[in-house]
Motif scaffolding. Structure first.
Motif, short mmCIF file in Angstrom:
data_model
loop_
_atom_site.label_atom_id
_atom_site.label_comp_id
_atom_site.label_asym_id
_atom_site.label_seq_id
_atom_site.Cartn_x
_atom_site.Cartn_y
_atom_site.Cartn_z
N LEU A 47 22.22 49.29 81.96
CA LEU A 47 22.72 50.61 82.35
C LEU A 47 23.90 50.49 83.32
O LEU A 47 24.92 51.16 83.16
N LEU A 48 23.77 49.60 84.30
CA LEU A 48 24.86 49.39 85.26
C LEU A 48 26.09 48.80 84.58
O LEU A 48 27.22 49.16 84.92
N ALA A 53 31.68 49.95 83.09
CA ALA A 53 32.77 50.08 82.12
C ALA A 53 33.37 51.49 82.15
O ALA A 53 34.59 51.66 82.09
N VAL A 54 32.51 52.51 82.27
CA VAL A 54 32.98 53.89 82.35
C VAL A 54 33.78 54.10 83.64
O VAL A 54 34.87 54.70 83.63
N ILE A 55 33.25 53.60 84.75
CA ILE A 55 33.94 53.72 86.04
C ILE A 55 35.31 53.06 85.98
O ILE A 55 36.31 53.64 86.42
N ASN A 56 35.37 51.85 85.42
CA ASN A 56 36.65 51.13 85.35
C ASN A 56 37.65 51.84 84.44
O ASN A 56 38.85 51.87 84.73
N THR A 57 37.16 52.42 83.34
CA THR A 57 38.05 53.16 82.44
C THR A 57 38.61 54.39 83.15
O THR A 57 39.81 54.70 83.05
N PHE A 92 32.44 51.29 91.80
CA PHE A 92 32.30 50.09 90.98
C PHE A 92 31.74 48.93 91.79
O PHE A 92 30.85 48.21 91.34
N LEU A 93 32.28 48.75 93.00
CA LEU A 93 31.85 47.63 93.84
C LEU A 93 30.36 47.71 94.14
O LEU A 93 29.64 46.70 94.04
N VAL A 94 29.88 48.90 94.47
CA VAL A 94 28.45 49.08 94.74
C VAL A 94 27.63 48.75 93.50
O VAL A 94 26.65 48.00 93.55
#
Length: 199
Positions: A47-48, A53-57, A92-94
Protein backbone atom coordinates in the motif's frame (compact mmCIF):
# COMPACT_ATOMS: atom_id res chain seq x y z
CA UNK A 1 14.85 37.38 16.00
CA UNK A 2 12.11 35.32 14.32
CA UNK A 3 12.78 32.06 12.45
CA UNK A 4 12.07 33.86 9.17
CA UNK A 5 14.45 36.64 10.14
CA UNK A 6 17.20 34.16 11.01
CA UNK A 7 16.65 32.26 7.74
CA UNK A 8 16.76 35.57 5.86
CA UNK A 9 20.08 36.45 7.45
CA UNK A 10 21.58 32.93 7.33
CA UNK A 11 19.88 30.93 4.53
CA UNK A 12 22.87 28.65 3.93
CA UNK A 13 23.16 27.80 7.61
CA UNK A 14 19.46 26.90 7.78
CA UNK A 15 19.80 24.88 4.55
CA UNK A 16 22.74 22.94 5.99
CA UNK A 17 20.91 22.11 9.23
CA UNK A 18 17.66 21.02 7.53
CA UNK A 19 19.59 18.97 4.94
CA UNK A 20 21.68 17.30 7.65
CA UNK A 21 18.53 16.31 9.56
CA UNK A 22 17.06 14.82 6.37
CA UNK A 23 20.22 12.85 5.60
CA UNK A 24 20.45 11.63 9.20
CA UNK A 25 16.85 10.36 9.12
CA UNK A 26 17.38 8.48 5.86
CA UNK A 27 20.79 7.01 6.70
CA UNK A 28 19.73 6.17 10.25
CA UNK A 29 16.65 4.35 9.00
CA UNK A 30 18.59 2.35 6.40
CA UNK A 31 21.30 1.48 8.93
CA UNK A 32 18.64 0.32 11.40
CA UNK A 33 19.82 2.67 14.15
CA UNK A 34 16.57 4.67 14.22
CA UNK A 35 13.92 2.16 15.36
CA UNK A 36 11.19 4.81 15.40
CA UNK A 37 8.84 3.25 12.86
CA UNK A 38 6.25 0.64 13.89
CA UNK A 39 6.55 -2.74 12.18
CA UNK A 40 4.26 -3.26 9.19
CA UNK A 41 3.25 -6.29 7.17
CA UNK A 42 3.50 -7.02 3.45
CA UNK A 43 0.06 -5.54 2.66
CA UNK A 44 1.02 -2.22 4.23
CA UNK A 45 4.37 -2.22 2.40
CA UNK A 46 2.49 -2.73 -0.89
CA UNK A 47 0.00 0.00 0.00
CA UNK A 48 2.82 2.42 0.87
CA UNK A 49 4.62 1.55 -2.38
CA UNK A 50 1.51 2.50 -4.36
CA UNK A 51 0.97 5.64 -2.26
CA UNK A 52 4.58 6.71 -2.77
CA UNK A 53 4.21 6.39 -6.56
CA UNK A 54 1.06 8.56 -6.46
CA UNK A 55 2.77 11.13 -4.22
CA UNK A 56 5.82 11.27 -6.51
CA UNK A 57 3.65 11.66 -9.62
CA UNK A 58 1.74 14.53 -7.97
CA UNK A 59 5.01 16.12 -6.80
CA UNK A 60 6.45 15.91 -10.33
CA UNK A 61 3.28 17.50 -11.74
CA UNK A 62 3.44 20.30 -9.16
CA UNK A 63 7.12 20.90 -9.94
CA UNK A 64 6.52 21.17 -13.67
CA UNK A 65 3.53 23.45 -13.07
CA UNK A 66 5.68 25.63 -10.82
CA UNK A 67 8.30 25.91 -13.53
CA UNK A 68 5.61 26.76 -16.09
CA UNK A 69 4.16 29.46 -13.82
CA UNK A 70 7.45 31.20 -13.05
CA UNK A 71 8.34 31.30 -16.76
CA UNK A 72 5.10 33.24 -17.28
CA UNK A 73 5.63 35.57 -14.36
CA UNK A 74 2.83 34.05 -12.27
CA UNK A 75 4.79 34.22 -9.03
CA UNK A 76 1.98 33.43 -6.58
CA UNK A 77 0.96 30.35 -8.58
CA UNK A 78 4.64 29.36 -8.83
CA UNK A 79 5.06 29.65 -5.08
CA UNK A 80 1.91 27.61 -4.40
CA UNK A 81 2.97 24.87 -6.82
CA UNK A 82 6.50 24.63 -5.43
CA UNK A 83 5.35 24.57 -1.80
CA UNK A 84 2.85 21.86 -2.78
CA UNK A 85 5.69 19.84 -4.34
CA UNK A 86 7.82 20.32 -1.22
CA UNK A 87 4.96 19.27 1.08
CA UNK A 88 4.42 16.17 -1.06
CA UNK A 89 8.11 15.29 -0.82
CA UNK A 90 7.93 15.56 2.96
CA UNK A 91 4.92 13.23 2.86
CA UNK A 92 6.90 10.89 0.59
CA UNK A 93 9.79 10.91 3.06
CA UNK A 94 7.54 9.84 5.93
CA UNK A 95 5.90 7.07 3.86
CA UNK A 96 9.21 5.85 2.42
CA UNK A 97 11.05 5.76 5.73
CA UNK A 98 8.12 3.98 7.36
CA UNK A 99 8.10 1.43 4.52
CA UNK A 100 11.83 0.81 4.90
CA UNK A 101 12.11 1.17 8.68
CA UNK A 102 8.99 -0.80 9.55
CA UNK A 103 8.78 -3.11 6.57
CA UNK A 104 11.22 -4.04 3.83
CA UNK A 105 12.65 -3.09 0.47
CA UNK A 106 11.94 -5.03 -2.72
CA UNK A 107 14.32 -6.53 -5.26
CA UNK A 108 13.26 -6.96 -8.88
CA UNK A 109 12.97 -10.44 -10.39
CA UNK A 110 12.50 -10.91 -14.15
CA UNK A 111 10.73 -14.22 -14.72
CA UNK A 112 10.36 -16.23 -17.89
CA UNK A 113 7.36 -15.10 -19.95
CA UNK A 114 7.35 -11.54 -18.61
CA UNK A 115 7.81 -8.49 -20.83
CA UNK A 116 11.22 -8.60 -22.57
CA UNK A 117 12.27 -11.46 -20.29
CA UNK A 118 14.45 -12.82 -23.11
CA UNK A 119 16.49 -9.60 -22.78
CA UNK A 120 16.78 -9.72 -18.98
CA UNK A 121 20.55 -9.26 -19.26
CA UNK A 122 19.82 -5.82 -20.79
CA UNK A 123 16.64 -4.90 -18.90
CA UNK A 124 18.02 -5.64 -15.44
CA UNK A 125 21.10 -3.36 -15.77
CA UNK A 126 18.91 -0.62 -17.26
CA UNK A 127 16.55 -0.90 -14.30
CA UNK A 128 19.50 -0.72 -11.88
CA UNK A 129 20.92 2.29 -13.75
CA UNK A 130 17.59 4.16 -13.52
CA UNK A 131 17.29 3.25 -9.85
CA UNK A 132 20.85 4.44 -9.19
CA UNK A 133 20.24 7.76 -10.98
CA UNK A 134 16.97 8.18 -9.05
CA UNK A 135 18.71 7.59 -5.70
CA UNK A 136 21.77 9.73 -6.55
CA UNK A 137 19.71 12.67 -7.78
CA UNK A 138 17.38 12.38 -4.78
CA UNK A 139 20.38 12.67 -2.45
CA UNK A 140 22.05 15.49 -4.40
CA UNK A 141 18.81 17.45 -4.77
CA UNK A 142 18.18 17.74 -1.02
CA UNK A 143 20.33 20.81 -0.22
CA UNK A 144 19.44 22.51 -3.51
CA UNK A 145 15.71 22.04 -2.98
CA UNK A 146 15.90 23.04 0.68
CA UNK A 147 17.96 26.13 -0.19
CA UNK A 148 15.45 27.24 -2.83
CA UNK A 149 12.58 26.76 -0.35
CA UNK A 150 14.40 28.52 2.51
CA UNK A 151 15.14 31.52 0.27
CA UNK A 152 11.61 31.56 -1.11
CA UNK A 153 10.04 31.55 2.35
CA UNK A 154 12.46 33.96 4.04
CA UNK A 155 12.75 36.65 1.36
CA UNK A 156 10.23 38.98 -0.26
CA UNK A 157 9.55 38.41 -3.96
CA UNK A 158 11.41 41.60 -4.92
CA UNK A 159 14.55 40.35 -3.12
CA UNK A 160 14.69 36.89 -4.70
CA UNK A 161 16.34 37.84 -8.03
CA UNK A 162 19.37 39.08 -6.04
CA UNK A 163 19.73 35.78 -4.15
CA UNK A 164 20.71 32.22 -5.13
CA UNK A 165 17.01 31.39 -5.54
CA UNK A 166 16.82 31.54 -9.37
CA UNK A 167 19.86 29.28 -9.83
CA UNK A 168 18.93 26.95 -6.95
CA UNK A 169 15.40 26.75 -8.33
CA UNK A 170 16.58 25.74 -11.81
CA UNK A 171 18.94 23.12 -10.41
CA UNK A 172 16.25 21.83 -8.05
CA UNK A 173 13.64 21.49 -10.79
CA UNK A 174 16.06 19.70 -13.14
CA UNK A 175 17.48 17.23 -10.62
CA UNK A 176 14.28 16.68 -8.67
CA UNK A 177 12.09 16.19 -11.76
CA UNK A 178 14.46 13.64 -13.29
CA UNK A 179 14.73 11.82 -9.97
CA UNK A 180 10.95 11.68 -9.54
CA UNK A 181 10.42 10.54 -13.15
CA UNK A 182 12.92 7.69 -12.78
CA UNK A 183 11.37 6.81 -9.42
CA UNK A 184 7.94 6.42 -10.99
CA UNK A 185 9.30 4.36 -13.92
CA UNK A 186 11.23 2.01 -11.62
CA UNK A 187 8.11 1.66 -9.43
CA UNK A 188 6.09 0.47 -12.44
CA UNK A 189 8.79 -1.95 -13.55
CA UNK A 190 9.17 -3.39 -10.05
CA UNK A 191 5.50 -3.59 -9.11
CA UNK A 192 3.50 -3.94 -12.33
CA UNK A 193 5.77 -5.28 -15.08
CA UNK A 194 8.09 -7.70 -13.30
CA UNK A 195 8.12 -9.64 -10.03
CA UNK A 196 9.90 -8.90 -6.78
CA UNK A 197 11.21 -10.54 -3.63
CA UNK A 198 11.74 -8.93 -0.21
CA UNK A 199 15.28 -7.70 0.42
Amino acid sequence: MTIRGYAHAHPRRVTAVVSAVGYALVLGTFAGVLPIFPAIGERTVLLLSDAIAVINTCALSALLLGYYFVKRGRIRAHRAAMLTAFALILLFLVAYLWKVGGGFEKEIVIEQGQFLAAYADVVYPLYLAMLAIHILLSALAVPVVVHAVVLGLSHDVAELPDTDHPLAGKLAVASWSLSLAFGVVTYWLLNHVYSWVPR
